[in-house]
Design a protein around this motif. Structure first.
Motif, PDB file in Angstrom:
ATOM      1  N   ARG A  32     -80.343  -3.266  62.608  1.00  0.00           N
ATOM      2  CA  ARG A  32     -80.781  -3.486  61.234  1.00  0.00           C
ATOM      3  C   ARG A  32     -79.682  -4.149  60.405  1.00  0.00           C
ATOM      4  O   ARG A  32     -78.522  -3.771  60.459  1.00  0.00           O
ATOM      5  CB  ARG A  32     -81.168  -2.150  60.603  1.00  0.00           C
ATOM      6  N   GLU A  33     -80.078  -5.147  59.635  1.00  0.00           N
ATOM      7  CA  GLU A  33     -79.165  -5.830  58.736  1.00  0.00           C
ATOM      8  C   GLU A  33     -79.882  -6.112  57.417  1.00  0.00           C
ATOM      9  O   GLU A  33     -81.055  -5.759  57.252  1.00  0.00           O
ATOM     10  CB  GLU A  33     -78.662  -7.145  59.354  1.00  0.00           C
ATOM     11  N   LEU A  34     -79.195  -6.762  56.523  1.00  0.00           N
ATOM     12  CA  LEU A  34     -79.750  -7.123  55.217  1.00  0.00           C
ATOM     13  C   LEU A  34     -80.064  -8.610  55.194  1.00  0.00           C
ATOM     14  O   LEU A  34     -79.281  -9.422  55.692  1.00  0.00           O
ATOM     15  CB  LEU A  34     -78.745  -6.776  54.117  1.00  0.00           C
ATOM     16  N   ALA A  35     -81.199  -8.976  54.625  1.00  0.00           N
ATOM     17  CA  ALA A  35     -81.584 -10.384  54.512  1.00  0.00           C
ATOM     18  C   ALA A  35     -82.026 -10.687  53.096  1.00  0.00           C
ATOM     19  O   ALA A  35     -82.560  -9.827  52.393  1.00  0.00           O
ATOM     20  CB  ALA A  35     -82.703 -10.708  55.492  1.00  0.00           C
ATOM     21  N   GLY A  36     -81.820 -11.924  52.693  1.00  0.00           N
ATOM     22  CA  GLY A  36     -82.227 -12.364  51.364  1.00  0.00           C
ATOM     23  C   GLY A  36     -81.266 -13.435  50.878  1.00  0.00           C
ATOM     24  O   GLY A  36     -80.059 -13.212  50.834  1.00  0.00           O
ATOM     25  N   ALA A  37     -81.790 -14.604  50.537  1.00  0.00           N
ATOM     26  CA  ALA A  37     -80.916 -15.709  50.136  1.00  0.00           C
ATOM     27  C   ALA A  37     -80.032 -15.332  48.959  1.00  0.00           C
ATOM     28  O   ALA A  37     -78.823 -15.616  48.944  1.00  0.00           O
ATOM     29  CB  ALA A  37     -81.761 -16.933  49.777  1.00  0.00           C
ATOM     30  N   GLU A  38     -80.619 -14.677  47.968  1.00  0.00           N
ATOM     31  CA  GLU A  38     -79.858 -14.360  46.766  1.00  0.00           C
ATOM     32  C   GLU A  38     -78.841 -13.248  46.995  1.00  0.00           C
ATOM     33  O   GLU A  38     -77.735 -13.284  46.442  1.00  0.00           O
ATOM     34  CB  GLU A  38     -80.815 -13.983  45.626  1.00  0.00           C
ATOM     35  N   THR A  39     -79.203 -12.264  47.811  1.00  0.00           N
ATOM     36  CA  THR A  39     -78.220 -11.223  48.121  1.00  0.00           C
ATOM     37  C   THR A  39     -77.094 -11.797  48.978  1.00  0.00           C
ATOM     38  O   THR A  39     -75.940 -11.379  48.853  1.00  0.00           O
ATOM     39  CB  THR A  39     -78.868 -10.020  48.842  1.00  0.00           C
ATOM     40  N   ASN A  40     -77.405 -12.772  49.827  1.00  0.00           N
ATOM     41  CA  ASN A  40     -76.347 -13.442  50.589  1.00  0.00           C
ATOM     42  C   ASN A  40     -75.315 -14.048  49.639  1.00  0.00           C
ATOM     43  O   ASN A  40     -74.107 -13.899  49.823  1.00  0.00           O
ATOM     44  CB  ASN A  40     -76.927 -14.559  51.456  1.00  0.00           C
ATOM     45  N   VAL A  41     -75.809 -14.738  48.625  1.00  0.00           N
ATOM     46  CA  VAL A  41     -74.906 -15.385  47.673  1.00  0.00           C
ATOM     47  C   VAL A  41     -74.105 -14.343  46.892  1.00  0.00           C
ATOM     48  O   VAL A  41     -72.888 -14.478  46.712  1.00  0.00           O
ATOM     49  CB  VAL A  41     -75.690 -16.302  46.713  1.00  0.00           C
ATOM     50  N   ALA A  42     -74.776 -13.296  46.439  1.00  0.00           N
ATOM     51  CA  ALA A  42     -74.088 -12.249  45.676  1.00  0.00           C
ATOM     52  C   ALA A  42     -72.989 -11.595  46.520  1.00  0.00           C
ATOM     53  O   ALA A  42     -71.880 -11.332  46.035  1.00  0.00           O
ATOM     54  CB  ALA A  42     -75.088 -11.203  45.197  1.00  0.00           C
ATOM     55  N   ILE A  43     -73.292 -11.330  47.786  1.00  0.00           N
ATOM     56  CA  ILE A  43     -72.301 -10.721  48.686  1.00  0.00           C
ATOM     57  C   ILE A  43     -71.139 -11.681  48.925  1.00  0.00           C
ATOM     58  O   ILE A  43     -69.966 -11.289  48.875  1.00  0.00           O
ATOM     59  CB  ILE A  43     -72.975 -10.329  50.023  1.00  0.00           C
ATOM     60  N   GLY A  44     -71.439 -12.942  49.184  1.00  0.00           N
ATOM     61  CA  GLY A  44     -70.391 -13.914  49.441  1.00  0.00           C
ATOM     62  C   GLY A  44     -69.446 -14.067  48.264  1.00  0.00           C
ATOM     63  O   GLY A  44     -68.227 -14.146  48.431  1.00  0.00           O
ATOM     64  N   LEU A  45     -69.993 -14.100  47.060  1.00  0.00           N
ATOM     65  CA  LEU A  45     -69.160 -14.232  45.866  1.00  0.00           C
ATOM     66  C   LEU A  45     -68.303 -12.992  45.664  1.00  0.00           C
ATOM     67  O   LEU A  45     -67.122 -13.089  45.299  1.00  0.00           O
ATOM     68  CB  LEU A  45     -70.044 -14.474  44.643  1.00  0.00           C
ATOM     69  N   ALA A  46     -68.899 -11.813  45.902  1.00  0.00           N
ATOM     70  CA  ALA A  46     -68.139 -10.569  45.743  1.00  0.00           C
ATOM     71  C   ALA A  46     -66.979 -10.503  46.732  1.00  0.00           C
ATOM     72  O   ALA A  46     -65.885 -10.028  46.395  1.00  0.00           O
ATOM     73  CB  ALA A  46     -69.064  -9.370  45.924  1.00  0.00           C
ATOM     74  N   ARG A  47     -67.183 -10.980  47.946  1.00  0.00           N
ATOM     75  CA  ARG A  47     -66.097 -10.964  48.937  1.00  0.00           C
ATOM     76  C   ARG A  47     -64.943 -11.867  48.515  1.00  0.00           C
ATOM     77  O   ARG A  47     -63.799 -11.644  48.909  1.00  0.00           O
ATOM     78  CB  ARG A  47     -66.631 -11.387  50.308  1.00  0.00           C
TER      79      ARG A  47
END
Length: 326
Positions: A32-47
């Protein structure tokens, strides 16, 4: 309440990735993982150390709680995420492949996120952010989600916020291609930065050359257009400059999903940090190339230190030998 560098919104899903090769109907084990274009962007920016927020709805279920916990662990602000006790969180299945794009099957119809509507909009939350990143996906989820998206876009523009827009075309979610093109372009015209892939640009504008695709949006008042060219890198054009930034060489592509979102992370973070458009695009190319070397949608997104090291080590391997598609 703390200010945010970037806010985005859309649908997140639980993603079940096949544990072995083969068509999805033959796969017996998944992770199981997380999917979603917008959450991908939010996670990438937070990192990368930026303060990112994500607004949406999730179901009052295990998938919804998984999404919220995962985003909390990634330091993404979820202060505008509503838990819906009537509709479920969507999910998807994703295959493993040795080359090309994986097979993905969605189970998202009637999801909590698709029931976003204008009444859910919290202007105080969005006003906290200096930049809005939007994709075309919420426009396709439902009539109510489309209304929420249009309202959010208009609100942020009226309040002088910078806006980036990734068309992220999902033809199967639309009734017709004509409707898709009309609605996506209407949103894109209100953005400061438009980030289509080359094939998306052809669909949306009818033009084939990057320069012509970019001019189509610049003529509508967009500040800059950045077109993803896959392994060839990216082309950009603003009102005052244009250029091609070569891509980074990748020996083995593991999974292409999430590369475009990673590209957006690089571009947005670069622009927010005051880099030139060309420098921001180089950063986008770097994260996109790193993303395709990992199986999960956002597994390859780096921290700031990892990004700087990756660029330094791989800059000489930039695909200058590729034919210039610009």
């Amino acid at each position: 309440m703390k200010e945010l560098d970037v806010v985005t919104f859309g649908e997140a899903m639980a993603m079940f990735m096949a544990s072995h090769l083969g068509p999805l109907h033959e796969v017996s084990q998944f992770t199981r993982e997380l999917a979603g274009a917008e959450t991908n962007v939010a996670i990438g920016l937070a990192r990368l150390g930026l303060r990112s927020g994500w607004a949406s709805k999730v179901g009052d279920d295990a998938f919804g709680r998984f999404i919220m916990e995962r985003l909390k662990n990634e330091n993404v602000d979820t202060g505008h995420v509503i838990t819906d006790n009537q509709y479920p969180t969507g999910f998807q299945l994703k295959s493993v492949v040795t080359s090309g794009d994986p097979e993905v099957q969605y189970f998202r119809k009637g999801s909590a996120a698709s029931h976003l509507w204008i009444g859910d909009f919290d202007e105080h939350y969005f006003k906290r952010a200096r930049h809005l990143h939007m994709t075309g996906i919420p426009l396709a989820l439902s009539d109510s989600a489309r209304s929420f998206a249009k309202h959010t876009l208009a609100f942020m523009k009226q309040n002088g916020k910078k806006i980036s827009f990734d068309p992220n075309l999902r033809p199967t979610l639309w009734n017709t291609e004509e409707e898709m093109v009309r609605e996506i372009n209407e949103a894109a015209f209100q953005a400061d930065y438009v980030l289509p892939g080359i094939a998306e640009g052809e669909t949306l504008t009818g033009f084939q050359q990057p320069r012509d695709i970019a001019s189509f949006y610049l003529n509508q008042g967009v500040e800059a257009v950045i077109i993803k060219l896959g392994a060839g890198g990216a082309y950009f054009k603003s009102r005052t400059e244009e250029g091609c930034i070569p891509g980074f060489h990748v020996d083995k592509v593991v999974d292409t999903v999430g590369a475009g979102d990673g590209f957006a992370v690089g571009v947005i973070s670069g622009l927010l940090e005051g880099l030139s458009i060309g420098e921001a695009v180089l950063r986008g190319n770097a994260i996109g190339s790193r993303a395709v070397q990992f199986p999960g949608d956002n597994d390859g997104y780096p921290t700031k230190i990892e990004l700087e090291d990756y660029i330094k080590r791989n800059l000489e391997g930039v695909n200058e030998h590729e034919s210039n598609p610009c």
